[in-house]
Scaffold this motif. Sequence first.
Motif, PDB file in Angstrom:
ATOM      1  N   LEU A 153       2.151  16.783  11.601  1.00 38.26           N
ATOM      2  CA  LEU A 153       1.869  16.577  10.081  1.00 38.26           C
ATOM      3  C   LEU A 153       2.414  14.814   9.611  1.00 38.26           C
ATOM      4  O   LEU A 153       3.406  14.157  10.128  1.00 38.26           O
ATOM      5  CB  LEU A 153       2.699  17.025   9.133  1.00 38.26           C
ATOM      6  CG  LEU A 153       2.616  18.003   7.651  1.00 38.26           C
ATOM      7  CD1 LEU A 153       1.669  18.129   7.392  1.00 38.26           C
ATOM      8  CD2 LEU A 153       3.771  18.321   6.739  1.00 38.26           C
ATOM      9  N   PHE A 154       1.183  13.934   9.033  1.00 35.08           N
ATOM     10  CA  PHE A 154       1.294  12.684   8.839  1.00 35.08           C
ATOM     11  C   PHE A 154       1.452  12.278   7.683  1.00 35.08           C
ATOM     12  O   PHE A 154       0.355  13.374   6.547  1.00 35.08           O
ATOM     13  CB  PHE A 154       0.201  12.300   8.847  1.00 35.08           C
ATOM     14  CG  PHE A 154      -0.286  11.055   9.029  1.00 35.08           C
ATOM     15  CD1 PHE A 154       0.473  10.130   9.905  1.00 35.08           C
ATOM     16  CD2 PHE A 154      -0.022   9.641   8.199  1.00 35.08           C
ATOM     17  CE1 PHE A 154       0.602   8.249  10.514  1.00 35.08           C
ATOM     18  CE2 PHE A 154       0.357   8.829   8.337  1.00 35.08           C
ATOM     19  CZ  PHE A 154       0.314   7.912   9.104  1.00 35.08           C
ATOM     20  N   LEU A 155       2.317  12.828   6.686  1.00 36.01           N
ATOM     21  CA  LEU A 155       2.009  11.924   5.238  1.00 36.01           C
ATOM     22  C   LEU A 155       2.485  10.971   4.599  1.00 36.01           C
ATOM     23  O   LEU A 155       2.748   9.842   5.417  1.00 36.01           O
ATOM     24  CB  LEU A 155       3.903  12.864   4.642  1.00 36.01           C
ATOM     25  CG  LEU A 155       4.222  13.730   5.226  1.00 36.01           C
ATOM     26  CD1 LEU A 155       6.005  14.438   4.446  1.00 36.01           C
ATOM     27  CD2 LEU A 155       3.228  14.350   4.696  1.00 36.01           C
ATOM     28  N   VAL A 156       1.458  10.248   3.805  1.00 37.22           N
ATOM     29  CA  VAL A 156       1.324   8.795   3.416  1.00 37.22           C
ATOM     30  C   VAL A 156       1.644   9.416   1.252  1.00 37.22           C
ATOM     31  O   VAL A 156       1.083   9.664   0.391  1.00 37.22           O
ATOM     32  CB  VAL A 156      -0.730   8.908   2.990  1.00 37.22           C
ATOM     33  CG1 VAL A 156      -0.421   7.186   2.467  1.00 37.22           C
ATOM     34  CG2 VAL A 156      -0.727   9.105   5.266  1.00 37.22           C
ATOM     35  N   GLY A 157       2.072   8.269   1.348  1.00 36.77           N
ATOM     36  CA  GLY A 157       2.652   7.886  -0.423  1.00 36.77           C
ATOM     37  C   GLY A 157       2.198   6.843  -0.203  1.00 36.77           C
ATOM     38  O   GLY A 157       1.034   6.535   0.236  1.00 36.77           O
ATOM     39  N   GLU A 158       2.380   5.595  -1.869  1.00 36.15           N
ATOM     40  CA  GLU A 158       1.617   5.082  -2.095  1.00 36.15           C
ATOM     41  C   GLU A 158       1.959   3.676  -1.465  1.00 36.15           C
ATOM     42  O   GLU A 158       1.525   2.467  -1.633  1.00 36.15           O
ATOM     43  CB  GLU A 158       1.929   4.857  -4.152  1.00 36.15           C
ATOM     44  CG  GLU A 158       1.399   3.779  -4.624  1.00 36.15           C
ATOM     45  CD  GLU A 158       1.395   4.514  -6.289  1.00 36.15           C
ATOM     46  OE1 GLU A 158       1.088   5.384  -6.573  1.00 36.15           O
ATOM     47  OE2 GLU A 158       2.050   3.984  -6.944  1.00 36.15           O
ATOM     48  N   GLY A 159       3.467   3.450  -2.025  1.00 36.27           N
ATOM     49  CA  GLY A 159       4.253   2.539  -1.858  1.00 36.27           C
ATOM     50  C   GLY A 159       5.740   2.414  -1.984  1.00 36.27           C
ATOM     51  O   GLY A 159       6.623   3.218  -3.199  1.00 36.27           O
ATOM     52  N   PRO A 160       6.261   1.196  -0.834  1.00 40.59           N
ATOM     53  CA  PRO A 160       7.407   1.713  -1.109  1.00 40.59           C
ATOM     54  C   PRO A 160       8.930   1.274  -3.122  1.00 40.59           C
ATOM     55  O   PRO A 160       7.832   0.060  -3.423  1.00 40.59           O
ATOM     56  CB  PRO A 160       8.366   0.463  -0.480  1.00 40.59           C
ATOM     57  CG  PRO A 160       7.107  -0.140   0.353  1.00 40.59           C
ATOM     58  CD  PRO A 160       6.262   0.150  -0.270  1.00 40.59           C
ATOM     59  N   GLY A 161       9.545   1.838  -2.977  1.00 35.30           N
ATOM     60  CA  GLY A 161      10.564   1.636  -4.272  1.00 35.30           C
ATOM     61  C   GLY A 161      11.094   0.815  -4.414  1.00 35.30           C
ATOM     62  O   GLY A 161      12.011  -0.177  -2.884  1.00 35.30           O
ATOM     63  N   ALA A 162      12.109   0.576  -5.170  1.00 35.26           N
ATOM     64  CA  ALA A 162      13.722   0.081  -4.815  1.00 35.26           C
ATOM     65  C   ALA A 162      14.386  -0.011  -4.018  1.00 35.26           C
ATOM     66  O   ALA A 162      14.806  -0.689  -2.825  1.00 35.26           O
ATOM     67  CB  ALA A 162      14.291  -0.572  -6.335  1.00 35.26           C
ATOM     68  N   THR A 163      14.600   1.873  -3.667  1.00 33.41           N
ATOM     69  CA  THR A 163      15.595   2.450  -2.885  1.00 33.41           C
ATOM     70  C   THR A 163      14.483   1.628  -1.118  1.00 33.41           C
ATOM     71  O   THR A 163      15.183   1.280  -0.434  1.00 33.41           O
ATOM     72  CB  THR A 163      15.751   3.437  -2.391  1.00 33.41           C
ATOM     73  OG1 THR A 163      16.222   3.668  -4.254  1.00 33.41           O
ATOM     74  CG2 THR A 163      16.873   4.120  -1.408  1.00 33.41           C
ATOM     75  N   GLU A 164      13.783   1.959  -0.810  1.00 36.74           N
ATOM     76  CA  GLU A 164      12.790   1.603   0.320  1.00 36.74           C
ATOM     77  C   GLU A 164      12.588  -0.301   0.643  1.00 36.74           C
ATOM     78  O   GLU A 164      13.046  -0.270   1.589  1.00 36.74           O
ATOM     79  CB  GLU A 164      11.199   1.977   0.038  1.00 36.74           C
ATOM     80  CG  GLU A 164      11.041   4.185  -0.146  1.00 36.74           C
ATOM     81  CD  GLU A 164      11.806   4.059  -1.507  1.00 36.74           C
ATOM     82  OE1 GLU A 164      11.602   4.061  -1.963  1.00 36.74           O
ATOM     83  OE2 GLU A 164      12.445   5.769  -1.393  1.00 36.74           O
TER      84      GLU A 164
END
Length: 250
Positions: A105-116
């Motif tokens: 399973l490969f998960l794709v989000g939008e972009g890093p936030g502050a914590t990332e």
Amino acid sequence: MGDEWRRYLAQQAELGGAEVILGAPAAAPTASGADQEPRWKRGAPPIPGPGLVVLSPAPVLLGNDLGALPTLDAVAERIRTTYCCDLCPNRTNAVPGEGNPRARLFLVGEGPGATEDATGRPFVGQAGQLLDTILEAIDVPRSLVYITNIVKCRPPQNRKPLPDEIAACIPYLHRQLELVAPKVILAMGGTAGEAMLGVRKSLGDLRGKVHTFNGIPLVVTYHPAALLRNPNWKKPTWDDVRIARQLLDR
Ligand code: URA
Ligand code: URA
């Protein structure tokens, strides 16, 4: 133990709906226990019909042949040591993605936030905690999946990445997908769905179908951060991830 239970119950409330029974103690093994359906399967929607079909573009970036990078680590190293768009110079850390190189399973989000951005790791902030809960609910430990984003550097004020930024960065994602060769892709949020499928459509249009990316089934659902803002989306998300889960077993 008490703390663990409180956490579980909070997670249950967080996902919403009595259907999600997180953290109930595993049924004691019985003679018939092996036949029992996992919780996520109860009331899971049927696998929906086909959606869009997309062929993977050649992973070429700035004249560099990403296709020649042999491992996920090599891709991550390239991301961390080069700039591909105007987001890169402002990063604290690039967030290449992480997880199991053999993930199904490969998960794709939008972009890093502050914590990332602060840690260099994907989905470790509040949205990431909700994502962990969702993965637990479908019996997929985070250690088994691969998680990354459409863009690898944090957009200012967490704005959506611009089309130019996506175009510059997405070849990394394509190479990561080639290397992992997952069985199922889950795109979280409209930005991820649109960028993967190369279309402009609402999330409502994109979810509820099984698209195909380079031969791999791709399900689009709400972004966990959106669920934190709008609890009404938890039920459809729960349906979507159970569809993805069924595709893993197919
Ligand atoms: N099971 C696996 O082995 N890998 C995944 O990515 C998900 C479920
Ligand atoms: N939101 C995302 O889209 N990606 C992350 O890594 C964290 C939050």
